[in-house]
Design a protein around this motif. Structure first.
Motif, mmCIF file in Angstrom:
data_model
loop_
_atom_site.group_PDB
_atom_site.id
_atom_site.type_symbol
_atom_site.label_atom_id
_atom_site.label_comp_id
_atom_site.label_asym_id
_atom_site.label_seq_id
_atom_site.Cartn_x
_atom_site.Cartn_y
_atom_site.Cartn_z
ATOM 1 N N UNK A 37 46.122 38.291 54.584
ATOM 2 C CA UNK A 37 45.816 37.089 53.821
ATOM 3 C C UNK A 37 44.861 37.453 52.690
ATOM 4 N N UNK A 38 45.203 37.001 51.498
ATOM 5 C CA UNK A 38 44.357 37.288 50.342
ATOM 6 C C UNK A 38 44.104 36.013 49.544
ATOM 7 N N UNK A 39 42.892 35.867 49.036
ATOM 8 C CA UNK A 39 42.609 34.791 48.088
ATOM 9 C C UNK A 39 41.605 35.320 47.073
ATOM 10 N N UNK A 40 41.818 34.964 45.812
ATOM 11 C CA UNK A 40 40.923 35.430 44.757
ATOM 12 C C UNK A 40 40.769 34.394 43.658
ATOM 13 N N UNK A 80 50.313 39.736 43.039
ATOM 14 C CA UNK A 80 49.116 38.949 42.730
ATOM 15 C C UNK A 80 48.423 39.514 41.495
ATOM 16 N N UNK A 81 47.999 38.637 40.611
ATOM 17 C CA UNK A 81 47.340 39.099 39.389
ATOM 18 C C UNK A 81 45.871 39.424 39.629
ATOM 19 N N UNK A 82 45.354 39.104 40.804
ATOM 20 C CA UNK A 82 43.932 39.350 41.064
ATOM 21 C C UNK A 82 43.670 40.381 42.154
ATOM 22 N N UNK A 83 44.647 40.667 43.009
ATOM 23 C CA UNK A 83 44.367 41.527 44.165
ATOM 24 C C UNK A 83 43.881 42.917 43.731
ATOM 25 N N UNK A 84 44.304 43.366 42.549
ATOM 26 C CA UNK A 84 43.864 44.672 42.060
ATOM 27 C C UNK A 84 42.810 44.540 40.949
ATOM 28 N N UNK A 85 42.206 43.338 40.833
ATOM 29 C CA UNK A 85 41.315 43.078 39.690
ATOM 30 C C UNK A 85 39.982 43.801 39.786
ATOM 31 N N UNK A 87 43.387 31.484 39.705
ATOM 32 C CA UNK A 87 43.375 31.399 41.170
ATOM 33 C C UNK A 87 44.611 32.107 41.698
ATOM 34 N N UNK A 88 44.455 32.856 42.787
ATOM 35 C CA UNK A 88 45.589 33.569 43.363
ATOM 36 C C UNK A 88 45.443 33.622 44.878
ATOM 37 N N UNK A 89 46.498 33.239 45.572
ATOM 38 C CA UNK A 89 46.470 33.313 47.036
ATOM 39 C C UNK A 89 47.782 33.925 47.511
ATOM 40 N N UNK A 90 47.686 34.860 48.468
ATOM 41 C CA UNK A 90 48.897 35.517 48.963
ATOM 42 C C UNK A 90 48.808 35.692 50.470
ATOM 43 N N UNK A 91 49.973 35.576 51.094
ATOM 44 C CA UNK A 91 50.042 35.698 52.547
ATOM 45 C C UNK A 91 51.237 36.590 52.882
#
Lengths: 286, 286, 286
Positions: B185-188, B84-89, B168-172
């Motif tokens: 679950x992640x959303x950013x 994910x490009x945002x999870x570590x943002x 927008x970034x969403x990961x499961x």
């Protein structure tokens, strides 16, 4: 890096085999980048295999920052004493061995060629400054930065070259390898008496580590072919209290023949136990 | 790869040393070849040393095949959530740390930087598809392919960029690290409110792994010099049942200064135990 | 080096999983230098990761010197039998496997791809000579040079190519892997009956190591597209005393499709236990 292979003989009345094939393969992996302002950032680690090991090792990393003659190193640093340009100047042959002097300089931290060997939390910081013919280096190595009150090894090196003919080098190490009170002192000088001949004098005091005090006179001479270099040393060791030498004098003679990109070398030496060692090999850089 | 060094401080009433030198040296070894039909085949492994380790490690390999936006990876793959490009943002400073958010996203498989750590028979497969502003990735990691009926970690990632302003970034992740029923679950989302300012909102649910649910508001602002970037976040954690936070709010502020090829960075943060951590360092790419 | 990935199936009534993903990533690190007189000095070591391993391994080094067709290798050398151009010629598919012949050639020293495996003091010396269509190689490997009176593995290889159509290869290994009296003998021939078709006959005597004597007839045929290569072998094993085969005949058929820089391959084979194995994968060089 370089490759090196050949045979080494050790006189040893009780050994099974006195002569063995000895090889080394070393590859330095360097990376660096320069900022717009001219500051250089770099890193090095090394892959090295030596005869007697099952596989190639990758050592801990060194990081460095350099600008205008000043270099700061962090991690697996080059220590002051190990960086002296003369401390290993008595070494002979393709294997660069000197049982009379290099073997008596004591134990201090150096750039770890393979592993920190049981000291994962070791950390080093070194500062080097180069100004014209003057080179200075200070290094501090802490064998475990996670605990408080460790005895850090502190090293200082000063070197000066005069008109490309006279080289002077002095190094001091305090708390060598982190042992409180084990101090080492080295001073050396080498003079080019002719364009193709140099003589040098080295002195090291490693009495704190029971190596005593050692002085070596050494020189090298390049033959008229410009390729063959003859080198020799004679060293005298004043042993530490409680240590007895069979003889106080060690000596050796070696020769290197330049192949252009590689060199053939051989040496024969006698140590302070009056035992003889000899080697013959080839070394090439890449 | 890159090099990174500096110091990190952790507030810790019982620790011997709260401040330590922390360095990393990472080198990616990439190789690839392209067939006549335009299919690309490649492989990567990595050599990495971190402070606290005796030597440099070489990780397990990743192999990949790529054509027309579709990439298939086999082996030590990049997993969906880790990509994910945002999870570590929310991460700050030269060390890219975020005790308020990155520390709460849970435990899932990622590209193993060093070793499979006791799971030699781990195998991963990932598929990534890139089409214009849309990026999709699915990954499956089996911690031991030699036995039957293992719970495989399954990951899905969807990302979309709108006019280079909105990300927008969403990961499961299902069965994270192969533990049945541990789902993440992640959303950013991040929006560039000005050319030199962005704000973002991240949410992660790692309740199955006792990290609770965490939301973070973050942003960064580049000064008029175009080199200094100020970044900050504030995060709120809703702890899992049975877990108690000293505070539910963590926050941090950092700064990075672009040297052109390298960057200086610093940050100070407070975690859910109300403990402060700070760092200062330099990072350079090569 | 190369990368390779795919799946391998082994018929095995008691195994948990008969099909597994199998990958390899190999990178040779070569360095060499040439002297003014045209003598070449070089070194190689290898980084390799195979499925089933937690990280990438770095093998012991090989050093070599080469001039005018004569090459001397020291260290982790290529042994004579392992260097035969035909001994592995029955192998099929992207994984280059041959359960009918390669599995029966016995155990001898080869270039150690990863580690000396419990033999740190192993040392090898090999001499290779190439003159026109003739290739000769002799190798000696001592599993421990520090002790006296070890049984060294001695290998000899002679190869000849006639008008690019007929290939002949013969290899002999004495004291294989250092076991006194375990001798191996191999002879093979391959003939290009057409520009796109070859047939070969291999024979190996590994009776000293209880592999018996094996003969294989093999061939390959390239289709008119110039990209698809069909290959097959049939092998007959005469088991050693005390060994019983379920069948004395093994065979296999494979196909490789050239992608230009990479190849797709598949094979299906039946071994001397009448068990079937099959594979499908891709291999690419870089």
């Amino acid at each position: 890096g370089y490759g090196r292979t050949g045979i080494i003989y050790y006189e040893d009345p009780i050994a099974d085999k006195e002569t063995q094939v000895v090889s080394r393969l070393r590859m330095n992996i360097d990376a660096s980048t320069e900022t717009d302002a001219g500051v250089e950032f770099g890193a090095r680690f090394r892959l090295q295999w030596d005869q007697g090991e099952e596989d190639t090792h990758a050592n801990p990393g060194k990081l460095w920052i350099s600008a205008q003659g000043l270099t700061v190193e962090i991690g697996n640093v080059d220590t002051a004493m190990d960086s002296s340009s003369l401390i290993y100047a008595t070494e002979l042959g393709a294997f660069d061995r000197s049982v009379g002097f290099s073997a008596m300089v004591g134990d201090y931290y150096a750039y770890a060629a393979k592993s920190y060997g049981g000291e994962p939390d070791r950390v080093g910081v070194a500062v080097a400054y180069s100004f014209g013919d003057l080179n200075l280096r200070a290094s501090v190595v802490n064998y475990d930065q996670t605990i408080d009150g460790t005895d850090k090894e502190i090293g200082l090196l000063a070197e000066y070259t005069w008109e490309d003919r006279l080289e002077l080098s002095a190094a001091y190490t305090k708390n060598a390898e982190g042992y409180d009170g084990e101090d080492l002192f080295f001073v050396g000088a080498r003079y080019a008496v002719m364009d193709n001949a140099r003589v040098g004098l080295n002195y090291v005091d490693a009495d704190d580590q029971s190596y005593g005090k050692t002085v070596a006179l050494y020189g090298d001479y390049t033959l008229a072919d410009g390729l063959t270099n003859i080198e020799a040393y004679v060293a005298n060791n004043d042993p530490s209290t409680g240590v007895t030498n069979v003889t106080d004098t060690a000596f050796g003679i070696g020769v290197n023949y330049d192949l252009g990109g590689a060199r053939l070398g051989a040496s024969v030496q006698r140590d302070y136990d009056k035992l003889v060692t000899a080697d013959m090999g080839v070394r090439f850089n890449f």
